[in-house]
Enzyme design. Sequence first.
Site, PDB file in Angstrom:
ATOM      1  CG  ASN A   7      52.046  30.390  40.016  1.00 41.49           C
ATOM      2  OD1 ASN A   7      51.585  29.256  40.240  1.00 41.49           O
ATOM      3  ND2 ASN A   7      51.411  31.494  40.330  1.00 41.49           N
ATOM      4  NE  ARG A  90      50.849  30.449  44.396  1.00 43.03           N
ATOM      5  CZ  ARG A  90      49.613  30.364  43.959  1.00 43.03           C
ATOM      6  NH1 ARG A  90      49.348  30.206  42.687  1.00 43.03           N
ATOM      7  NH2 ARG A  90      48.611  30.441  44.802  1.00 43.03           N
ATOM      8  CG  HIS A 179      45.742  34.593  48.603  1.00 35.56           C
ATOM      9  ND1 HIS A 179      44.386  34.823  48.798  1.00 35.56           N
ATOM     10  CD2 HIS A 179      45.871  34.242  47.300  1.00 35.56           C
ATOM     11  CE1 HIS A 179      43.748  34.609  47.672  1.00 35.56           C
ATOM     12  NE2 HIS A 179      44.611  34.246  46.742  1.00 35.56           N
ATOM     13  CG  HIS A 207      45.258  38.562  47.914  1.00 34.68           C
ATOM     14  ND1 HIS A 207      46.583  38.603  47.511  1.00 34.68           N
ATOM     15  CD2 HIS A 207      44.597  37.966  46.896  1.00 34.68           C
ATOM     16  CE1 HIS A 207      46.699  38.062  46.312  1.00 34.68           C
ATOM     17  NE2 HIS A 207      45.507  37.654  45.919  1.00 34.68           N
ATOM     18  CG  LEU A 208      39.846  42.534  48.483  1.00 36.74           C
ATOM     19  CD1 LEU A 208      38.970  43.780  48.576  1.00 36.74           C
ATOM     20  CD2 LEU A 208      39.239  41.391  49.285  1.00 36.74           C
ATOM     21  CG  ASN A 210      39.060  35.052  39.652  1.00 36.43           C
ATOM     22  OD1 ASN A 210      37.891  35.453  39.760  1.00 36.43           O
ATOM     23  ND2 ASN A 210      39.377  33.968  38.984  1.00 36.43           N
ATOM     24  NE  ARG A 240      38.607  29.861  44.316  1.00 38.00           N
ATOM     25  CZ  ARG A 240      39.841  30.239  44.607  1.00 38.00           C
ATOM     26  NH1 ARG A 240      40.246  30.288  45.854  1.00 38.00           N
ATOM     27  NH2 ARG A 240      40.680  30.579  43.656  1.00 38.00           N
ATOM     28  N   GLY A 330      44.014  42.148  42.190  1.00 39.84           N
ATOM     29  CA  GLY A 330      43.304  42.759  41.057  1.00 39.84           C
ATOM     30  C   GLY A 330      42.189  43.728  41.433  1.00 39.84           C
ATOM     31  N   GLY A 332      41.389  44.793  44.673  1.00 41.81           N
ATOM     32  CA  GLY A 332      41.859  45.707  45.720  1.00 41.81           C
ATOM     33  C   GLY A 332      42.746  46.819  45.194  1.00 41.81           C
ATOM     34  CD  GLU A 383      50.664  36.090  45.081  1.00 42.75           C
ATOM     35  OE1 GLU A 383      50.014  36.573  44.130  1.00 42.75           O
ATOM     36  OE2 GLU A 383      50.297  35.101  45.718  1.00 42.75           O
TER      37      GLU A 383
END
Length: 397
Positions: A7, A90, A179, A207-208, A210, A240, A330, A332, A383
Amino acid sequence: MNVLVINCGSSSLKYQVIDSESEQVLAKGICERIGIDGRLVYQPKDGEKELTNAPMPTHTEAVRMVLDALVNPKTGVLKSLQEIDAVGHRLVHGGEKFSSSVLIDEDVILAVEACSDLAPLHNPANLIGVRACQEVLKGVPMVGVFDTAFHQTMPQKAYLYGVPYSYYEKYGVRKYGFHGTSHSYVSKRAAEILNKPYESLKTIVCHLGNGASVCAVENGKSIDTSMGLSPLEGLIMGTRSGDIDPSAVEFMAKKENLDLDGILNVLNKESGVYGISGLSSDFRDLDSASQEGDERAKAARDMFCYRTAKYIGSYAAAMNGADVICFTAGVGENDGGVRKDVCSYLGFLGVKLDEEANKKRGEEVILSTPDSKVTVMLVPTNEELAICREAVAIINQ
Ligand code: AMP
């Protein structure tokens, strides 16, 4: 088969070596500060984490250092580089060209390059990683796994923006979503855990982390997701902004005397829960500060949960119901308080949270009570494993 999963970012390169049969991680780590000075973190399966500072002018040196560490006679996990059977990369943006993973060849590289104006921060960096691996691991098959691919099943009504259609035709202006590897992995895993056919479920994945996004998965296909042309749309995230009135962009830029790059930098890096709290993008900091009475930290948390719940509600409408809601990444996976607050809006769907189960962290667990109309689950994402599986599937085709 041993798969090296890569990645690659602009100045970093995360890696794992996974044995695809046992699905065990043999070693993992990261190269940081590539092009600045260089630092390798290497963690073998049963060994201590090692830190090495060494010059890494480019990603090629970084890949070489990773490979040296993997075959190091003392702490390495491979006898030779011949034991690497495939590399899974990735890749962030595949535009409309890629709706599944691909074996990387020159045509694929050109096509990913052609998508680079849609992801100028990510795609060039990803390709640098591909090139570096090609140079050092000659002849080893490489597979590209796209963040956007899973969402290519979205119907037109979900992916088009309300702007002139010619912008879609000429420039590809539309929602792509991100994601995807995580949403796909988590929704499939949830079906497996529940022992239900994947193709029969309406699942909403939150998907919670950063970066954060919600995805509606109907009958095994993504039919809508909260991120858009770029990963800036949708939920309020660590730094963001997520959804915002486009006119506010011009208004703020004028007031702050910023150009387009300047205001986009604010929306990407100085906004979200960090911008609102003025404190941190990390939910651990926000949780403790709001418990100590910090009003803005509390506001940031509340906004994050409220918007997540709104997306869940809208995706339940899009699918005319929901069978499963999954929390991952992270926040979630670790923040039971956030999960509880999100679920507090979902009584209208018949969601009932089991408060005891919701105390769990980072493991696969059903969070709802047996009489809840929707099954709420914690499913840790993976992932890297998903990329490893994709690489094996493509090579075995
Ligand atoms: P990710 O992007 O998936 O790696 O998620 C990173 C984020 O997860 C961090 O910025 C934190 O906000 C959040 N996080 C990680 N651990 C915890 C924890 N124990 N409690 C609350 N939030 C956490």
